[in-house]
Design a protein around this motif. Structure first.
Motif, mmCIF file in Angstrom:
data_model
loop_
_atom_site.group_PDB
_atom_site.id
_atom_site.type_symbol
_atom_site.label_atom_id
_atom_site.label_comp_id
_atom_site.label_asym_id
_atom_site.label_seq_id
_atom_site.Cartn_x
_atom_site.Cartn_y
_atom_site.Cartn_z
ATOM 1 N N GLU A 223 0.824 -1.219 0.000
ATOM 2 C CA GLU A 223 0.000 0.000 0.000
ATOM 3 C C GLU A 223 0.852 1.260 0.000
ATOM 4 O O GLU A 223 0.428 2.306 -0.508
ATOM 5 N N ASP A 224 2.062 1.210 0.583
ATOM 6 C CA ASP A 224 2.928 2.387 0.610
ATOM 7 C C ASP A 224 3.745 2.544 -0.673
ATOM 8 O O ASP A 224 4.576 3.453 -0.790
ATOM 9 N N GLY A 225 3.511 1.658 -1.646
ATOM 10 C CA GLY A 225 4.188 1.771 -2.937
ATOM 11 C C GLY A 225 5.508 1.036 -3.040
ATOM 12 O O GLY A 225 6.120 1.008 -4.110
ATOM 13 N N THR A 226 5.969 0.442 -1.954
ATOM 14 C CA THR A 226 7.233 -0.297 -1.986
ATOM 15 C C THR A 226 6.999 -1.706 -2.517
ATOM 16 O O THR A 226 5.889 -2.241 -2.427
ATOM 17 N N PRO A 227 8.033 -2.323 -3.096
ATOM 18 C CA PRO A 227 7.875 -3.667 -3.664
ATOM 19 C C PRO A 227 7.391 -4.682 -2.635
ATOM 20 O O PRO A 227 7.803 -4.665 -1.476
ATOM 21 N N ALA A 228 6.531 -5.569 -3.071
ATOM 22 C CA ALA A 228 6.002 -6.602 -2.182
ATOM 23 C C ALA A 228 7.038 -7.685 -1.920
ATOM 24 O O ALA A 228 6.941 -8.405 -0.918
ATOM 25 N N TYR A 229 8.034 -7.803 -2.806
ATOM 26 C CA TYR A 229 9.073 -8.821 -2.661
ATOM 27 C C TYR A 229 10.446 -8.155 -2.625
ATOM 28 O O TYR A 229 10.739 -7.258 -3.427
ATOM 29 N N PHE B 82 15.412 -19.059 -13.982
ATOM 30 C CA PHE B 82 14.499 -19.882 -13.190
ATOM 31 C C PHE B 82 13.108 -19.259 -13.219
ATOM 32 O O PHE B 82 12.887 -18.226 -13.857
ATOM 33 N N TYR B 83 12.179 -19.892 -12.526
ATOM 34 C CA TYR B 83 10.764 -19.513 -12.577
ATOM 35 C C TYR B 83 10.290 -18.997 -11.220
ATOM 36 O O TYR B 83 10.657 -19.548 -10.177
ATOM 37 N N MET B 84 9.487 -17.923 -11.260
ATOM 38 C CA MET B 84 8.868 -17.391 -10.049
ATOM 39 C C MET B 84 7.361 -17.278 -10.218
ATOM 40 O O MET B 84 6.885 -16.801 -11.242
ATOM 41 N N ASP B 85 6.626 -17.727 -9.221
ATOM 42 C CA ASP B 85 5.172 -17.611 -9.173
ATOM 43 C C ASP B 85 4.853 -16.582 -8.092
ATOM 44 O O ASP B 85 4.853 -16.896 -6.903
ATOM 45 N N LEU B 86 4.594 -15.351 -8.507
ATOM 46 C CA LEU B 86 4.364 -14.279 -7.535
ATOM 47 C C LEU B 86 2.951 -14.309 -6.969
ATOM 48 O O LEU B 86 2.677 -13.634 -5.979
ATOM 49 N N VAL B 87 2.068 -15.073 -7.583
ATOM 50 C CA VAL B 87 0.718 -15.224 -7.030
ATOM 51 C C VAL B 87 0.793 -16.009 -5.727
ATOM 52 O O VAL B 87 0.163 -15.665 -4.724
ATOM 53 N N ASN B 88 1.608 -17.057 -5.739
ATOM 54 C CA ASN B 88 1.737 -17.917 -4.566
ATOM 55 C C ASN B 88 3.021 -17.691 -3.783
ATOM 56 O O ASN B 88 3.254 -18.343 -2.764
ATOM 57 N N GLY B 89 3.878 -16.786 -4.281
ATOM 58 C CA GLY B 89 5.105 -16.460 -3.563
ATOM 59 C C GLY B 89 6.115 -17.589 -3.540
ATOM 60 O O GLY B 89 6.764 -17.827 -2.522
ATOM 61 N N THR B 90 6.261 -18.289 -4.675
ATOM 62 C CA THR B 90 7.169 -19.432 -4.732
ATOM 63 C C THR B 90 8.082 -19.350 -5.957
ATOM 64 O O THR B 90 7.844 -18.576 -6.875
ATOM 65 N N TYR B 91 9.121 -20.201 -5.946
ATOM 66 C CA TYR B 91 10.049 -20.256 -7.079
ATOM 67 C C TYR B 91 10.522 -21.689 -7.278
ATOM 68 O O TYR B 91 10.418 -22.540 -6.386
ATOM 69 N N SER B 92 11.060 -21.960 -8.460
ATOM 70 C CA SER B 92 11.573 -23.292 -8.778
ATOM 71 C C SER B 92 12.470 -23.205 -10.002
ATOM 72 O O SER B 92 12.584 -22.144 -10.633
#
Length: 308
Positions: free
Chosen positions: A73-79, A270-280
């Motif tokens: 909400e403050d505009g900073t990156p979620a990750y 590699f792959y990132m799924d930002l919906v679920n917050g995971t990577y592989s």
């Protein structure tokens, strides 16, 4: 061909050009492999929401799917990883991206970091939004556009002419060979993606056996290879290389193949799924790991060393 980025990554130098060409060169002439310190590019999913409901969708996207939260909400990156991406890195975002409410902020954020974002959209999205995509390309918010082909049309042909860095995406076993033939001699860059037996692709595979006619695809490749003018570029993801046995199908020598091959999944990308917050390692790997506060460098290291 204009150079858009040059950077050192591990034991080699990467040069990127405005037409999509990438060249790697080891610093030590005696080196036998490219060992990356950080990912050159990442495949990033930012949404599971899509109205197309493709029966073979390996992500299982639907109208009820969720968008990833990209910024707080403050505009900073979620990750945290978003703050540590190296200049010159490429991000490939896909899904029904154009509907994501934070997409523009995402594109602007990475442009300021000198990171190149490539976006993949389905054919309908592309035809409905080509003016927007063209503008974003011109102002540098996106570097390249990938379009998932459903059926070749005159509208598609007219839209494509505006994009110098457009790649037509096709799927082995799903895209009819008749559609491949309609793409010939139009100066297209074509990417053949392997069929992914994941998500809705599992049921699609069970009922339609998309790889059952793999020999016809191999035969088409052999015929297409006799005329280098059919496509501007014909490339493959790693899964398609395996399914089509491209090296042997096209009778490519070991030396030539080593020059063309971009590396195994998990070595430079590699792959990132930002919906679920995971990577592989890739989008077809079943075992996913939590991104948490890791940087891109740390995620790549974990994948390469199996440090989970």
């Amino acid at each position: 061909m204009k150079t858009i980025a040059i950077y050192k990554n591990g034991n080699y130098i990467v040069k990127l050009y405005d037409n999509g060409t990438k060249i790697r060169q080891t610093i030590d002439d005696n080196a036998t492999e490219f060992i990356a310190d950080f990912p050159e590019n990442m495949d990033v999913k930012i949404t599971d929401k899509c109205s197309q409901n493709c029966p073979f969708c390996y992500e299982g996207c639907s109208n009820e799917g969720k968008h990833a939260t990209l910024f707080k909400e403050d505009g900073t990156p979620a990750y945290e990883w978003m703050n540590h991406v190296h200049k010159g890195t490429e991000l490939a975002i896909n899904g029904n991206d154009l509907d994501h409410p934070q997409l523009i902020d995402f594109l602007k954020f990475f442009k300021t970091k000198g990171v190149f974002v490539n976006i993949t959209v389905n054919q309908k999205q592309f035809e409905d939004n080509y003016s927007k995509l063209f503008t974003w390309t011109n102002i540098g918010l996106i570097q390249g556009v990938g379009v998932s082909l459903k059926k070749f049309s005159n509208d598609f042909y007219e839209c494509c002419k505006w994009f110098p860095n457009l790649v037509v995406h096709t799927i082995v076993g799903v895209t009819p060979i008749s559609e491949f033939k309609k793409l010939e001699y139009k100066n297209y860059k074509v990417l053949m993606l392997g069929f992914k037996r994941k998500g809705r692709g599992i049921a699609y595979d069970e009922y339609l056996d998309p790889l059952g006619n793999i020999d016809s695809y191999k035969k088409y490749l052999q015929e297409a290879n006799k005329d280098k003018h059919k496509f501007n570029v014909l490339s493959f993801d790693n899964l398609a290389l395996e399914q089509l046995d491209v090296k042997n199908t096209l009778n490519i020598s070991d030396d030539e193949y080593s020059e063309l091959y971009q590396g195994d999944d998990g070595t430079h990308t590699f792959y990132m799924d930002l919906v679920n917050g995971t990577y592989s390692k890739s989008s077809i790997v079943k075992e996913m790991h939590d991104i948490e506060n890791l940087t891109c460098d740390e995620m790549l290291y974990n994948i390469r060393t199996n440090n989970f």
